[in-house]
Enzyme design. Structure first.
Site, PDB file in Angstrom:
ATOM      1  N   PHE A   1       1.212  -1.407  -6.312  1.00  0.00           N
ATOM      2  CA  PHE A   1       2.623  -1.745  -6.480  1.00  0.00           C
ATOM      3  C   PHE A   1       3.137  -3.324  -5.877  1.00  0.00           C
ATOM      4  CE2 PHE A   1       5.243  -2.133  -2.613  1.00  0.00           C
ATOM      5  CZ  PHE A   1       4.469  -1.805  -1.610  1.00  0.00           C
ATOM      6  N   LYS A   2       1.768  -3.673  -5.338  1.00  0.00           N
ATOM      7  CA  LYS A   2       1.936  -5.156  -4.504  1.00  0.00           C
ATOM      8  C   LYS A   2       2.152  -6.159  -5.741  1.00  0.00           C
ATOM      9  CE  LYS A   2       0.676  -3.637  -0.325  1.00  0.00           C
ATOM     10  NZ  LYS A   2       0.451  -2.147  -0.557  1.00  0.00           N
ATOM     11  N   ASP A   3       1.658  -5.726  -6.776  1.00  0.00           N
ATOM     12  CA  ASP A   3       2.024  -6.775  -8.002  1.00  0.00           C
ATOM     13  C   ASP A   3       3.486  -7.038  -8.237  1.00  0.00           C
ATOM     14  OD1 ASP A   3      -0.901  -7.055  -8.680  1.00  0.00           O
ATOM     15  OD2 ASP A   3      -0.909  -5.126  -9.909  1.00  0.00           O
TER      16      ASP A   3
ATOM     17  N   LEU B   1       3.889  -9.554  -5.367  1.00  0.00           N
ATOM     18  CA  LEU B   1       3.163 -10.647  -5.551  1.00  0.00           C
ATOM     19  C   LEU B   1       2.883 -11.539  -6.941  1.00  0.00           C
ATOM     20  CD1 LEU B   1       0.681  -9.120  -3.114  1.00  0.00           C
ATOM     21  CD2 LEU B   1       1.912 -11.237  -2.631  1.00  0.00           C
TER      22      LEU B   1
END
Ligand SMILES: *Cc1c(COP(=O)(O)O)cnc(C)c1O
Length: 501
Positions: A111-113, A116
């Protein structure tokens, strides 16, 4: 009306959104918080008709008020494109009575995408807006997913460099392979002998080092952060809660204004804080269910009012949540510290954070505890997490990753305990492929003696979900990063990488 940002700890300097994004962390060590949470003054029925990109604009423009329409739309366009393997960007799937927000369809399958992919664009735009001539050095501590997602975002972005620190024995083999094979001349990866908290504390110390700051300036550099302490990470995460709620409405799964709970597998408290911001913007969210693994410092905090990191650090099958110092909790502490006296809130927050640094613990007041009514905390053991993966697969043929399984398990505990019948959205934070070994073990498959890519292939046969590109491309990729250092020597490592003395 413009939204300004100030520190949680007392520095009264006002920053515009772009200045806060550029700087990352406030000068006094506090986190930037908006002076108010903007209202989502736009009917949900209208939002229901929007694409992910359009929803992102509606949400982000209300927080990032000094970005122009053109700037923000350009950032959004560049972020949420074919890097995602589905035009929906965030599919919402109904499994076993809950709605799973699949936040892992981006370039690095976690989920960091979601944040980011856009942060580098927000930051480069901020640098241009604020006539910043320095090269921006992104310093990042990662529990496994932020590092890769941040490097994927910043690799070869002109005017930036990125240095990532990860705990040597604290990430999954696939996570490690993803990081050490990262391309881009401006990327550096360092394994540290220590855990995630050591890495995060080390990064915060480097930020606070004035002498180093001066040397950096002289050499034409300045630091910023890609961790969720950066408000530019948090704001894009609010978007998918708005989007998912609107899509459930459009699909007829919920009624207008129906209250829906949100369950979030939590580490640094960034994702769940974004859900809380969505609620405060006006999305009809009920309980915020905070799910922890065996590092259950947040469960204990919500149960007792005492935050106490003095305990063994447990390495679990959900390594991205192996965290004992949840940085973003500071933003919540600040918010509940006082009803409407900002100075008092800063004083209380700063004193608790000082206690946390000095003794590893603090206890909030009863009045503060009462303001935590929106939250519920619980945790899942390793065995319970594996059991949740297995049961879901047997029931629905759907394979969850270990982090999502922690949330699924805690949601079940919540329903059993409270009998709450409200529907729930569960943040599904990673692709099971990222944690293939733990997932296959949970499914009862034989894993001993097999390498991780063998398990990836077996998982494909079992789940019917094609191996994501992110995994395929690291299968044979050469290792480019081999640096290792002690947690105490992170500063020296940074100086060496940047060539400053
Ligand atoms: C980072 C991460 C989390 C924890 O999110 P926070 O915002 O740090 O609470 C959970 N699951 C996965 C897969 C992650 O990468």
């Amino acid at each position: 009306m413009e939204v300004k940002y100030r520190s949680t700890r007392g520095d009264q300097t006002e920053y515009t959104a772009s200045q806060a994004v550029l700087q990352g962390l406030a000068k006094d060590g506090g986190l930037f918080v908006p002076d108010r949470i903007p209202a989502l003054d736009c009917p949900m029925a209208e939002l229901a008709e929007l694409s992910y990109q359009e929803t992102a604009y509606e949400v982000m423009k209300r927080f990032l008020t000094d970005y122009t329409e053109e700037e923000l739309k350009a950032c959004i366009r560049a972020a949420y494109d074919e890097k995602f393997d589905t035009p929906e960007i965030v599919p919402v799937v109904k499994k076993d009575g809950a709605y799973y927000l699949e936040l892992f369809h981006g370039a690095t399958i976690a989920f960091k995408d979601m944040a980011l992919s856009i942060l580098p664009h927000l930051m480069v735009t901020a640098a241009r807006k604020n006539q910043c001539k320095n090269e921006i050095v992104i310093l990042t501590a990662t529990s496994g997913d932020t590092g890769k997602a941040a490097m994927a975002g910043f690799a070869d972005v002109p005017g930036t460099r990125i240095i990532v620190f990860y705990p040597q024995d604290g990430v999954s083999p696939i996570q490690e392979k993803q990081m050490v094979t990262q391309k881009g001349d401006n990327t550096a990866v360092v394994a540290i002998r220590g855990n995630f908290d050591d890495a995060q504390s080390g990064v915060k110390r480097i930020f606070a080092d004035e002498e180093l700051g001066d040397k950096m300036k002289a050499a034409g550099f300045q630091f910023s952060s890609a961790n969720s302490i950066n408000i530019g990470r948090l704001v894009p995460q609010v978007v998918y809660y708005v989007y998912a709620y609107a899509k459930l409405l459009k699909a007829g799964e919920i009624q207008d204004n129906e209250v829906v709970n949100v369950t979030v597998p939590t580490g640094n408290f960034g994702n769940i804080l974004a859900a809380y911001y969505a609620k405060q913007m006006g999305v009809p969210i009920g309980k915020l269910i905070c799910a922890s693994n065996e590092n259950k410092v947040l469960f204990d905090f919500f149960s007792t009012g005492t935050y106490d990191r003095n305990r063994p650090f447990v390495l679990t099958s959900s390594p991205s949540m192996d965290i004992l110092i949840s940085s973003n909790l500071e933003r919540l502490i600040f918010q509940i510290a006082s009803e409407n006296d900002r100075e008092e809130a800063c004083r209380v927050d700063a004193s608790f954070m000082k206690q946390l640094t000095e003794t590893g613990a603090y206890t909030i007041t009863d009045a503060m505890k009462e303001r935590l009514g929106d939250f519920y905390g619980n945790y899942a053991t390793e065995a319970e997490t594996a059991g949740a993966i297995r049961r879901m697969y047997e029931k629905e043929g759907y394979v969850m990753d270990t982090h999502t399984a922690v949330a699924s398990c805690v949601y079940e505990k919540y329903v059993n305990e409270t009998k709450d019948t409200a529907k729930t959205m569960i943040a599904s934070t990673a692709s099971p492929y990222k944690f293939a070994r733990s997932v296959m073990e949970a499914l009862g498959e034989a894993c001993v003696g097999k390498d991780d890519f063998q398990l990836v292939d077996e998982l494909e046969r079992l789940s019917g979900v094609i191996v994501p590109k992110a995994v395929e491309e690291i299968r044979t990729a050469p290792v480019r990063h081999t640096r290792v250092c002690d947690a105490e020597n992170m500063k020296e490592e940074v100086c060496q990488i940047l060539g400053i003395h």
